[in-house]
Scaffold this motif. Structure first.
Motif, mmCIF file in Angstrom:
data_model
loop_
_atom_site.group_PDB
_atom_site.id
_atom_site.type_symbol
_atom_site.label_atom_id
_atom_site.label_comp_id
_atom_site.label_asym_id
_atom_site.label_seq_id
_atom_site.Cartn_x
_atom_site.Cartn_y
_atom_site.Cartn_z
ATOM 1 N N SER A 25 14.572 -53.061 14.622
ATOM 2 C CA SER A 25 13.463 -52.497 13.864
ATOM 3 C C SER A 25 13.700 -52.595 12.363
ATOM 4 O O SER A 25 14.785 -52.313 11.864
ATOM 5 C CB SER A 25 13.276 -51.028 14.264
ATOM 6 N N MET B 38 15.063 -49.534 10.868
ATOM 7 C CA MET B 38 16.397 -49.062 11.190
ATOM 8 C C MET B 38 17.194 -48.795 9.923
ATOM 9 O O MET B 38 17.158 -49.558 8.972
ATOM 10 C CB MET B 38 17.137 -50.082 12.066
ATOM 11 N N SER B 39 17.938 -47.707 9.943
ATOM 12 C CA SER B 39 18.806 -47.368 8.822
ATOM 13 C C SER B 39 20.241 -47.402 9.309
ATOM 14 O O SER B 39 20.525 -47.681 10.469
ATOM 15 C CB SER B 39 18.465 -45.966 8.296
ATOM 16 N N ASP C 247 21.935 -45.038 9.940
ATOM 17 C CA ASP C 247 22.111 -43.951 10.902
ATOM 18 C C ASP C 247 21.435 -44.234 12.237
ATOM 19 O O ASP C 247 21.347 -43.341 13.083
ATOM 20 C CB ASP C 247 21.552 -42.638 10.325
ATOM 21 N N THR C 248 20.934 -45.435 12.436
ATOM 22 C CA THR C 248 20.276 -45.793 13.690
ATOM 23 C C THR C 248 21.211 -46.665 14.522
ATOM 24 O O THR C 248 21.739 -47.665 14.039
ATOM 25 C CB THR C 248 18.966 -46.550 13.429
ATOM 26 N N ARG D 234 21.474 -49.008 17.764
ATOM 27 C CA ARG D 234 20.684 -49.775 18.734
ATOM 28 C C ARG D 234 21.560 -50.062 19.954
ATOM 29 O O ARG D 234 22.652 -50.609 19.835
ATOM 30 C CB ARG D 234 20.198 -51.075 18.117
ATOM 31 N N CYS E 89 15.994 -40.230 20.536
ATOM 32 C CA CYS E 89 15.507 -41.591 20.759
ATOM 33 C C CYS E 89 14.254 -41.832 19.928
ATOM 34 O O CYS E 89 13.267 -41.098 20.055
ATOM 35 C CB CYS E 89 15.213 -41.799 22.247
ATOM 36 N N ARG E 90 14.268 -42.886 19.119
ATOM 37 C CA ARG E 90 13.099 -43.193 18.299
ATOM 38 C C ARG E 90 12.202 -44.222 18.958
ATOM 39 O O ARG E 90 11.005 -44.257 18.706
ATOM 40 C CB ARG E 90 13.515 -43.661 16.908
ATOM 41 N N GLU F 206 16.662 -47.338 20.405
ATOM 42 C CA GLU F 206 17.211 -47.020 19.095
ATOM 43 C C GLU F 206 17.395 -45.510 19.015
ATOM 44 O O GLU F 206 16.450 -44.743 19.254
ATOM 45 C CB GLU F 206 16.321 -47.553 17.975
ATOM 46 N N GLU G 23 19.254 -41.945 17.047
ATOM 47 C CA GLU G 23 19.692 -41.353 15.796
ATOM 48 C C GLU G 23 20.335 -39.999 16.069
ATOM 49 O O GLU G 23 19.897 -39.275 16.983
ATOM 50 C CB GLU G 23 18.505 -41.151 14.840
#
Length: 272
Positions: free
Chosen positions: A16, A19-20, A22-23, A25, A245-246, A268, A270
């Motif tokens: 994504s 995504m940062s 802190d994400t 996958r 979960c995002r 993904e 966090e």
């Protein structure tokens, strides 16, 4: 054998754009021992699966039904253009730079198979715990602590039994394993093929402190993984502690449908 390129045969998007750092996958995939079909129509898919795993672009890949060796298949496919790998399937599938953890669950007449974790991040000591419920099904948990952004994430790869009562008892054994080996405040992901056809395990897993990873707006198509050609069951899952979960997604297309009887599930996550 015609080698497929999953990059050209999937609806799976890249990681994504939102995504940062802190994400996290993650992907879980039952690879059916890298072989499809029976008898003279049996075909080797491990080379296509290598492309597939790379296409998932996941930090952690939870794999089930992975072989270290199988003497009969190695003899059969050695005569093909793209033959049986000289190394274990987990090492063969790992993208460049990934750490690999593997442990055997089941020993069969010609070989064995088990669970594996492929990690983009450094891993710690590898643990394995037998959760077999009866002599006809050899099942195990692969436990791998991962150092992610300076935080410990405990990854547990699971492949539960075919009988509901066995799966409930395996949840109880999972709980005992977590209590002994995973610190209470550490992040935890339990992922794999739970064989939960009737969607009955979410309650027992909640009872031991694990939530099923699914976004609030998830559609059914974002979780159905079995059978791969026309998926109607969500057998492959993530259960988490300390993570939200995002999004979830399941890649589709003819390439994915032929490689295994399961499709992979990607999520993904966090920290909360």
């Amino acid at each position: 054998m015609n080698q497929l390129n999953p990059y050209n045969s999937t609806l799976l998007p890249p990681a994504s754009s939102l995504m940062s750092i802190d994400t996290l996958r993650v992907a879980t995939y039952n690879i059916h021992k890298g072989v499809r079909g029976i008898g003279p129509r049996r075909r080797l898919e491990i080379h296509n699966l290598g492309l597939a795993v790379e296409a998932l672009d996941a930090d952690l890949v939870f794999l089930q039904e992975v072989r270290l060796f199988h003497e009969r298949h190695a003899r059969q496919f050695d005569r093909t253009h793209l033959g049986w790998p000289n190394q274990g399937q987990a090492e063969f599938l790992a993208p460049e730079g990934y750490d690999v953890a593997y442990r055997t669950n089941a020993v069969t007449r010609h070989g064995e198979h088990g669970n594996a974790l492929l990690s983009r991040w450094p891993i710690g000591d590898i643990g394995h715990h037998d959760v077999s419920d009866h002599r006809f099904e050899q099942r195990g948990l692969l436990h791998v602590p991962v150092a992610w952004n300076g935080v410990a994430v405990h990854a547990v790869v699971a492949h539960f039994g075919l009988i509901h009562a066995s799966r409930v008892r395996q949840v109880q054994r999972l709980a005992a394993f977590i209590e002994r080996h995973v610190p209470a405040n550490d992040l935890l992901i339990v992922a794999g093929d739970f064989n939960d056809w009737g969607e009955k395990l979410d309650g027992p897993m909640r009872d031991i402190g694990l939530q099923r990873a699914r976004p609030a707006d998830e559609r059914a198509s974002q979780r159905l993984t079995f059978p791969s050609r026309v998926p109607v069951f969500a057998l492959d899952r993530f259960y988490v502690r300390g993570l939200a979960c995002r999004l979830t997604m399941v890649p589709r297309g003819s390439g994915w449908a032929r490689m295994s009887d399961h499709l992979p599930l990607v999520a993904e996550l966090e920290p909360v």
